[in-house]
Design a protein around this motif. Structure first.
Motif, mmCIF file in Angstrom:
data_model
loop_
_atom_site.group_PDB
_atom_site.id
_atom_site.type_symbol
_atom_site.label_atom_id
_atom_site.label_comp_id
_atom_site.label_asym_id
_atom_site.label_seq_id
_atom_site.Cartn_x
_atom_site.Cartn_y
_atom_site.Cartn_z
ATOM 1 N N LEU A 63 9.003 26.331 -11.431
ATOM 2 C CA LEU A 63 9.181 24.898 -11.650
ATOM 3 C C LEU A 63 8.457 24.118 -10.566
ATOM 4 O O LEU A 63 8.545 24.457 -9.380
ATOM 5 N N SER A 64 7.776 23.049 -10.966
ATOM 6 C CA SER A 64 7.084 22.192 -9.999
ATOM 7 C C SER A 64 7.079 20.768 -10.522
ATOM 8 O O SER A 64 6.903 20.524 -11.721
ATOM 9 N N THR A 109 7.576 21.295 -20.284
ATOM 10 C CA THR A 109 7.607 20.107 -19.437
ATOM 11 C C THR A 109 8.950 19.410 -19.617
ATOM 12 O O THR A 109 9.340 19.086 -20.739
ATOM 13 N N TYR A 110 9.639 19.207 -18.499
ATOM 14 C CA TYR A 110 10.937 18.533 -18.500
ATOM 15 C C TYR A 110 10.741 17.081 -18.077
ATOM 16 O O TYR A 110 10.088 16.811 -17.060
ATOM 17 N N VAL A 140 16.734 22.427 -12.942
ATOM 18 C CA VAL A 140 15.563 21.555 -12.885
ATOM 19 C C VAL A 140 15.855 20.321 -12.031
ATOM 20 O O VAL A 140 15.017 19.871 -11.241
ATOM 21 N N VAL A 170 8.897 17.508 -14.569
ATOM 22 C CA VAL A 170 8.866 18.830 -13.947
ATOM 23 C C VAL A 170 8.221 19.797 -14.935
ATOM 24 O O VAL A 170 8.625 19.867 -16.099
ATOM 25 N N LYS A 171 7.246 20.551 -14.479
ATOM 26 C CA LYS A 171 6.551 21.521 -15.328
ATOM 27 C C LYS A 171 7.023 22.923 -15.002
ATOM 28 O O LYS A 171 7.192 23.283 -13.833
ATOM 29 N N LYS A 172 7.229 23.712 -16.048
ATOM 30 C CA LYS A 172 7.594 25.110 -15.898
ATOM 31 C C LYS A 172 6.468 25.968 -16.442
ATOM 32 O O LYS A 172 6.198 25.969 -17.636
ATOM 33 N N GLU A 181 20.538 24.999 -17.165
ATOM 34 C CA GLU A 181 19.102 24.729 -17.185
ATOM 35 C C GLU A 181 18.798 23.354 -16.602
ATOM 36 O O GLU A 181 17.909 23.201 -15.746
#
Length: 361
Positions: free
Chosen positions: A121-122, A73-74, A36, A114-116, A32
């Motif tokens: 993912l972006s 949110t990462y 990301v 990074v938002k999922k 994971e």
């Protein structure tokens, strides 16, 4: 007052436990985290339009904040290393060579959000700092020069003239200098310069760049002195530049833009390297700060009790043990102990899960 204290303690415990459910910390070496990090790396390389691509060296930290709607949110901290591939090179980053320490490696330290959403993912925000690694330098090793070094720039111009003489029907001009070094040898200093060239229409008075989409670019490496030197240039067709690939080998969403330095001073003059793009929406993301990323915490916390609350509601028994002030202190003591309990993670890892493995050095 004792009953009220118990109610407050229970509420604080429940709120703290619920806050913990919104945060998880996966391993920095998990699939994971790797997925990301690759998305973040491709995005950063796309934003970094000046010279060399960067490779992932280590995932320093990662945490995931879950939203009620299922989005995640990462927040990651990545260590990057400069490669020898220019940004216009279609070679995937995984196939690029990382510059060794003895040649003055350039390191990037980036915090990325990074938002999922909906499984996609972006990158929504990032901030980076770039610095030269002066470790493991040896006596006699090549020394990195500032990008405005006079003698090294003379090598750039002389070697470009040599290359243009080999191409009777084409003329190229310098777009940007990427790196210059010097090494002391028996005959004096030997310079090495790497730079980007672009096709131009030149007359006796001036040169005019060809339109984008028609202009051919090249990456040149020259070695020697302005008088005696060798130069080799690898050319890129305009069609290749329109579809660069990312670190996984697939086609990137859009091509990087080559910024021609035809006039004005480069912001990197005086430095020996091109810096990564410094930041993008760090404050608007709500997870990064433009001043200090380390202090930006995203975990919601339970509201603290008001230490200035009036003690008029204290029971007579409490007053007998020391008055209203001591009763208020007793409540604060209980709340402090419960807050510590509420913020303890439900599962403590037996071994460190971050930082992750080091890929290069």
């Amino acid at each position: 007052m004792n009953l009220l204290s118990c109610v407050v303690v229970v509420l604080v415990s429940l709120l703290g436990a619920r806050a913990q459910l919104n945060l998880r910390v996966p391993s920095c070496d998990s699939l994971e985290a790797e997925e990301v990090a690759q998305v973040a790396l491709d995005y950063l390389n796309h934003q970094h339009s000046h010279f060399y691509k960067y490779a992932l060296n280590r995932i320093e930290h990662i945490k995931v904040v879950s939203q009620p709607n299922g989005d995640e949110t990462y927040v990651m901290e990545l260590d990057l290393l400069e490669t020898d591939c220019p940004v216009m090179d279609p070679t995937p980053v995984v196939n690029c060579t990382v510059r060794p320490k003895m040649l003055t490696a350039v390191e990037g330290d980036c915090d990325v959000v990074v938002k999922k959403a909906g499984g996609a993912l972006s990158v929504t925000a990032f901030k980076c700092k770039t610095e030269e690694s002066r470790e493991d330098l040896c006596i006699g090793c090549p020394m990195l020069l500032p990008l405005n070094h006079t003698s090294a720039l003379a090598l750039v111009q002389a070697s470009l003239a040599t290359f243009n003489l080999r191409n009777e029907n084409l003329t190229f001009t310098v777009v940007e200098v990427g790196r210059m070094t010097s090494q002391l040898v028996s005959g004096g200093s030997t310079y090495v310069a790497e730079y980007i060239i672009g096709e131009s229409n030149c007359t006796a008075d001036a040169c005019v760049d060809l339109p984008e989409g028609m202009r051919m670019y090249g990456f040149c490496s020259a070695r020697g002195s302005p008088v005696i030197h060798e130069v080799d240039c690898h050319m890129y067709n305009p069609q290749v530049l329109e579809a660069p690939v990312n670190g996984t080998g697939s086609v990137a969403p859009s091509p990087p833009v080559v910024h021609a330095k035809t006039s004005g001073a480069s912001p990197n003059l005086g430095l020996g390297h091109h810096k990564l793009t410094a930041m993008h929406n760090p404050e608007q993301s709500g997870f990064l700060s433009a001043e200090s990323v380390e202090s930006a915490e995203v975990v919601p916390v339970a509201p603290a009790a008001d230490p200035n609350a009036p003690a008029a509601d204290a029971a007579p028994g409490d007053a007998a043990m020391g008055g209203g002030s001591s009763a208020s202190a007793e409540v604060l003591l209980k709340l402090k102990k419960r807050e510590i309990f509420a913020n303890v993670p439900t599962a403590m890892p037996l071994v460190p899960i971050c930082p992750g493995r080091i890929r290069f050095f």
